[in-house]
Write an enzyme that holds these catalytic residues in place. Sequence first.
Site, PDB file in Angstrom:
ATOM      1  N   LYS A 104       0.802  -1.219   0.000  1.00  0.00           N
ATOM      2  CA  LYS A 104       0.000   0.000   0.000  1.00  0.00           C
ATOM      3  C   LYS A 104       0.839   1.276   0.000  1.00  0.00           C
ATOM      4  CE  LYS A 104      -3.713  -0.170  -0.302  1.00  0.00           C
ATOM      5  NZ  LYS A 104      -4.863  -0.544  -1.186  1.00  0.00           N
TER       6      LYS A 104
ATOM      7  N   SER B 219      -3.191 -12.476   3.614  1.00  0.00           N
ATOM      8  CA  SER B 219      -3.620 -12.233   2.236  1.00  0.00           C
ATOM      9  C   SER B 219      -2.536 -12.653   1.246  1.00  0.00           C
ATOM     10  CB  SER B 219      -4.005 -10.769   2.021  1.00  0.00           C
ATOM     11  OG  SER B 219      -2.866  -9.943   1.994  1.00  0.00           O
TER      12      SER B 219
HETATM   13  C1  LIG Z   1      -2.694  -7.097   3.629  1.00  0.00           C
HETATM   14  C2  LIG Z   1      -3.372  -6.638   2.377  1.00  0.00           C
HETATM   15  N1  LIG Z   1      -3.575  -7.525   1.396  1.00  0.00           N
HETATM   16  C3  LIG Z   1      -4.189  -7.182   0.254  1.00  0.00           C
HETATM   17  C4  LIG Z   1      -4.646  -5.902   0.034  1.00  0.00           C
HETATM   18  C5  LIG Z   1      -5.360  -5.593  -1.253  1.00  0.00           C
HETATM   19  O1  LIG Z   1      -4.692  -4.717  -2.119  1.00  0.00           O
HETATM   20  P1  LIG Z   1      -5.522  -3.727  -3.045  1.00  0.00           P
HETATM   21  O2  LIG Z   1      -6.166  -2.717  -2.145  1.00  0.00           O
HETATM   22  O3  LIG Z   1      -4.513  -3.099  -3.945  1.00  0.00           O
HETATM   23  O4  LIG Z   1      -6.547  -4.530  -3.776  1.00  0.00           O
HETATM   24  C6  LIG Z   1      -4.474  -4.955   1.040  1.00  0.00           C
HETATM   25  C7  LIG Z   1      -5.013  -3.610   0.879  1.00  0.00           C
HETATM   26  O5  LIG Z   1      -5.194  -2.884   1.808  1.00  0.00           O
HETATM   27  C8  LIG Z   1      -3.814  -5.326   2.230  1.00  0.00           C
HETATM   28  O6  LIG Z   1      -3.616  -4.445   3.231  1.00  0.00           O
END
Ligand SMILES: Cc1ncc(COP(=O)(O)O)c(C=O)c1O
Lengths: 89, 322
Positions: B67, B283
Amino acid sequence: MTTIRIPTPLRPYTGGNSAVAVSGATVGEALADLTRLHPQLRPHLYDGEELRSFVNVYLNKEDVRGLQGAQTAVAAADTLMIIPSIAGG
Amino acid sequence: MIATRDNLTDLRPHSFAAPRLDTTRPEDLIGNTPLLRLDRAAAAFALSTRVTLLAKAEWVNPGGSVKDRAARHIIHEAERRGLLRPGMTLLDATSGNTGIAYAMLGAARGYRVKLAVPENVSPERLAILRAYGAELVLTDPLDGSDGAILEARRIAAADPTVYYADQYNNPANWQAHYLTTAEEIWRQTDGTISHFVAGLGTSGTFTGVTRRLRELNSAVACVSAQPDSPFNGLEGWKHMATAIVPGIYDAALADGNVTVRTEEAHAMARFLARHEGILVGVSAAAAVVAALSVARELDEGVVVTVLPDSGYKYLSERFWLE
Ligand SMILES: Cc1ncc(COP(=O)(O)O)c(C=O)c1O
């Protein structure tokens, strides 16, 4: 009866209710009563007989895992909360 | 040589002219992350030997997550357009990582940062946000990130001195990935990438990378990933069917969609830690599950995914012990 507060993502499985009154003397019994009243909740909360590991249940703002888990006693005046994890961003 | 009274002069600088400093700002450290090979995972999941599984190590960014890229570009664009000016406060809703990035960049650039965050954000994230000096507005945990979004909208409507960055609807979010992440992946794979797989949060990563890769090679297949259920433990991902859908999300963009169950991601996080020596967040592990499900169907190819952050902010979760 004890109140269980339901997070937004689970409300489709409680007929839209944000709180459900349940009976039971422990957290485990209260959750069992909840999934008896709303069977569609069960696969979201349980893996077989076990609460899924990411499901966080709070008794009056305290994580029940830090108390006696499913054995934790609940009283009629208590509020349980099922807390979701936090979505993206 | 050890400095003694006799040879000390040898160690003195020859000139006292103002030195030319080779310096770097924190934001200059954003991007250009390593592309890791996940060979152990590829072998364990019996991928064809002609399939390569690769992943961007986004925790290397100074704020610790992918981010940073979006936050930097959002701030630069807002400054360039005159929307964010000295003395103003940057406001947004965040699940943590975007907030950490704003807090870091805001501190460096002299903006106050105000964040609407669900109260059940992990203690690790709260501690980091407070350490950077961000002002936090904690929202009802039962309402999840959508509750934080609604609170940020309320604050923005009531206070004209804030700049509401609105990462969910701000095109600078996906453009950051169009301009940086996609170009890096293209360069690091020497243009051989065949498949791109990423999870959807705001969808900035997937949207920006996909749009640029398609321009570079229209044959690249791009697959987005989501939780299998509205109630899940895949922190950072969004279940689009039941959440406030981000304005920057384009459901027509993906060539395919996969879903991941929380327990699969937890098992993958343990696998990556114990067999690849890579400690990632939930994630990131879910992204690897999704990438493997795509890669398993291939005879050959180069499959790239994104690991949004490391496991450090998730260490209080129980699944590591299983
Ligand atoms: C830990 C984590 N994984 C995945 C994402 C997803 O990314 P995006 O917002 O670019 O879809 C985020 C977004 O905040 C995140 O903090």
